[in-house]
Design an enzyme around this catalytic site. Structure first.
Site, PDB file in Angstrom:
ATOM      1  CD  GLU A   1       3.207  13.387  12.144  1.00  0.00           C
ATOM      2  OE1 GLU A   1       3.217  12.262  11.614  1.00  0.00           O
ATOM      3  OE2 GLU A   1       4.231  14.047  12.360  1.00  0.00           O
TER       4      GLU A   1
ATOM      5  CD  GLU B   1      -2.789  11.289  13.405  1.00  0.00           C
ATOM      6  OE1 GLU B   1      -1.871  11.643  12.627  1.00  0.00           O
ATOM      7  OE2 GLU B   1      -3.025  10.100  13.690  1.00  0.00           O
TER       8      GLU B   1
ATOM      9  CB  CYS C   1       7.933  10.049   8.267  1.00  0.00           C
ATOM     10  SG  CYS C   1       8.383  11.041   9.652  1.00  0.00           S
TER      11      CYS C   1
ATOM     12  CB  SER D   1       1.098  10.093  13.059  1.00  0.00           C
ATOM     13  OG  SER D   1       0.528  10.635  11.895  1.00  0.00           O
TER      14      SER D   1
ATOM     15  CE  LYS E   1      11.285   7.126   3.857  1.00  0.00           C
ATOM     16  NZ  LYS E   1       9.995   7.465   4.458  1.00  0.00           N
TER      17      LYS E   1
ATOM     18  CD  GLU F   1       7.391   4.169   3.754  1.00  0.00           C
ATOM     19  OE1 GLU F   1       8.329   4.677   3.113  1.00  0.00           O
ATOM     20  OE2 GLU F   1       6.759   4.797   4.628  1.00  0.00           O
TER      21      GLU F   1
ATOM     22  CD  GLU G   1       0.159  -2.198   5.583  1.00  0.00           C
ATOM     23  OE1 GLU G   1       0.956  -2.312   4.622  1.00  0.00           O
ATOM     24  OE2 GLU G   1       0.301  -2.789   6.662  1.00  0.00           O
TER      25      GLU G   1
ATOM     26  CB  CYS H   1      16.585  11.125   6.700  1.00  0.00           C
ATOM     27  SG  CYS H   1      14.973  10.493   7.087  1.00  0.00           S
TER      28      CYS H   1
END
Ligand code: HC1
Ligand code: SF4
Length: 573
Positions: free
Chosen positions: A278, A281, A298, A318, A357, A360, A365, A502
């Site tokens: 990241e 990037e 994230c 990102s 999650k 996710e 993807e 989190c």
């Protein structure tokens, strides 16, 4: 201040207090049920009624403000009877299958029944028998357990600004549901799980995936490995009666080995990898005129919120996968090659403080090897259930260590678990890459803490980096609106779906309102996170020896073609 009397006790209190808060000051406990400080202060359930001298009716203490000369009685016969009737009416049509309820022994309704000494029920209500909503990959809603307290409605609407659940109808037909009685799977729910964290009973829970993990562990053909998120280690102890903010990293690792996982890895290793990717990037976009601000990717609840509400920002995200997804992808590529284990035989379990999650992990993807990067996500709570079921005496476990070859992580990775942590970790690395120098002071105080939106301008050589951090989707909305309106301009933005990041995720141990209302879980758990950071040898992601080795032996350099294939993705509008 004003002078009041509670149960004969004279008291001086600030004048903007409620009776509930004033009583607490005097160490007098008034029972509550729908009340959750700052989130749900609506006086709806009437469990907290008190008698006020001169007033005609009993009043709800959670919303009634103190005033000069108020004389309050919290335990008069009238008050006691009113509370009992209220509670018995709620119980009369509640689905009272406590023994098989996820919230057995951590249920505010159950606790109240005990505290008010309810030993028989005078009213027999018509029990509802409504269908479960279990179509979402993350959240299960059981309307038969719902007591209409509206905490979930408030947190979803006011804190997260998502508003997918609301109260419908009135009277006996009242219910909490989604528009047109749809499933949570079919509305723009972000799966953040904040509604679960505030539910006093078992009406909302995560989708239980523990059976899938038990099955995998019992399958001799599979190599089952596990990774744990940074925030799990500072909260898991609460499930075993330890104080909020206890760090149980070592015990957690030992418990996972005892459960039978072949390897216990640390998601933090991949968080370091995320920072390398990241950070690179960000520097590339700054240099080559790419889309700014770069926004962190994230938090899957945030990604889903972005897809539904701010698709124009999807290209700002990102392209990095979230750390645990990166880890899954690394395990099924680099680690598979290194160990000679077929990716099809590798079963990756992630222990996360997060319910989103679970969603996710199912995203198409995120399957670099042709198989899902991560097979199952369990919440912190589900892990606790497995530990209990296996008969492991958690509190007396020795401290274990994460397994090699992927067990090393830095303080930068640990702080991912608190709001501002990803930003701080990135700054620790970016500052050294840009300046070519090494800094001893790695603290970026401006991005720490629980203020809703934090800003910082960081000067590195002749570069000025404008950064912002938002946690909780309501704050994310504010920040994005100000960027959209051209009122604010940033280079780098961190967004986490859950308030506090989190550490306060929707999969973390649930504390009742009696604790949550008066203790800031976010700060207490975050404190433990920063302590862990200070305790580690390496505190900058680029110093992580495992990460260095991965680049040398496999990926080449950050942002390489191979790194992109395994570690990056794209969320298309
Ligand atoms: Fe998080 Fe993350 S910090 S998203 O909050 O980037 O869930 O803890 O595991 O993936 O590392 C969650 C925590 C977690 C990822 C990391
Ligand atoms: Fe709202 Fe989050 Fe619950 Fe979905 S998971 S209903 S977005 S609070």
């Amino acid at each position: 201040t004003v002078n009041i009397t509670i149960d004969g006790k004279k008291l001086q209190v600030e004048k903007d207090m409620t009776i509930l808060e004033a009583a607490r000051r005097a160490n007098i406990k008034i029972p509550t049920l729908c009340f959750l400080k700052d989130i749900n202060e609506i006086g709806a359930c009437r469990m907290c009624v008190v008698e006020i001298k001169g007033a005609r009716a009993l009043q709800a203490a959670c919303v009634y403000p103190v005033a000069e000369g108020l004389e309050i009685y919290t335990q008069s016969p009238n008050v006691r009877e009113a509370r009992r009737v209220t509670l018995e009416l709620i119980l009369s049509n509640h689905d009272k299958k406590c023994l098989t309820c996820v919230r057995n022994r951590n249920c505010e309704l159950q606790t109240l029944s005990e505290e008010l000494n309810i030993s028989q029920l005078r009213f027999e209500g018509q029990s509802t028998n409504l269908p479960l909503d279990n179509f979402s990959p993350s959240i299960v809603r059981d309307p038969n357990k719902c007591i209409l307290c509206r905490r979930c409605v408030s947190v979803c609407k006011d804190v997260q600004t998502v508003s997918v659940i609301s109260a419908t109808e009135r009277g006996f037909k009242s219910a909490i549901s989604c528009a047109f009685d749809k499933s949570l799977a079919d509305v723009p729910c972000t799966m953040c799980g904040q509604c679960i964290s505030v539910c006093p009973v078992g009406a909302l829970r995560e989708k239980d995936d523990t059976d899938r993990v038990w099955e995998a562990l019992a399958n001799p053909d599979l190599h089952v490995v596990v990774q744990t998120a940074p925030a799990v280690r500072v909260a898991l102890g609460e499930e075993f009666g330890l104080p909020i903010g206890s760090r149980v990293t070592g015990k957690m690792v030992s418990a996972l080995s005892r459960l039978g996982f072949a390897k216990v890895f640390d998601t933090d290793t991949a968080a370091d990898l995320t920072i390398m990717e990241e950070g690179t990037e960000l520097l590339n976009r700054l240099k080559n005129g790419g889309r700014l601000p770069v926004i962190t990717s994230c938090s899957p609840g945030w990604i889903k919120f972005c897809e539904h509400n701010y698709p124009e920002f999807l290209d700002n995200l990102s392209s990095c996968k979230s750390p645990h997804e990166m880890f899954g992808a690394v395990l099924k590529s680099y680690y598979a090659e290194k160990t000679g284990i077929e990716p099809s035989k590798l079963f990756v379990v992630s222990i996360m403080p997060c319910t989103a999650k679970k969603f996710e992990a199912q995203r198409p993807e995120l399957s670099a090897s042709g198989f899902a990067d991560v097979d199952v996500v369990l919440t912190t709570r589900e892990l606790a259930k497995m530990i209990k079921e296996a008969g492991i005496d958690f509190n007396n476990l020795e401290d274990g260590r994460f397994d090699d070859p992927m067990g090393e992580a830095t303080g930068a990775a640990v702080i991912f678990g608190a709001t501002g942590g990803v930003m701080e970790a990135a700054l620790r690395t970016v500052a050294e890459i840009v300046s070519g120098k090494s800094f001893d002071n790695v603290k970026y105080e401006a991005v720490r803490g629980i203020e809703g939106i934090k800003e910082a301008t960081v000067e590195i050589g002749d570069m000025r980096l404008k950064a912002a951090v938002a946690h909780g989707l309501g704050n994310a909305r504010k920040l994005l609106d100000s960027i959209k309106a051209g009122e604010a301009k940033y280079d780098f933005v961190e967004i986490m779906a859950c308030p506090g990041g989190c550490v306060n995720g929707g999969g973390q141990p649930i504390q009742p309102s009696s604790v949550r209302s008066w203790t800031d879980l976010r700060s207490e758990r975050a404190k433990a996170i920063y302590e862990e950071d200070e305790s580690l040898t390496f505190r900058k992601s680029h110093d992580n020896p495992i990460v260095k080795e991965m680049y040398e032996k496999y990926f080449g350099e950050p942002g390489s073609h191979k790194a992109h294939k395994v570690l990056h993705t794209h969320y298309a509008p």
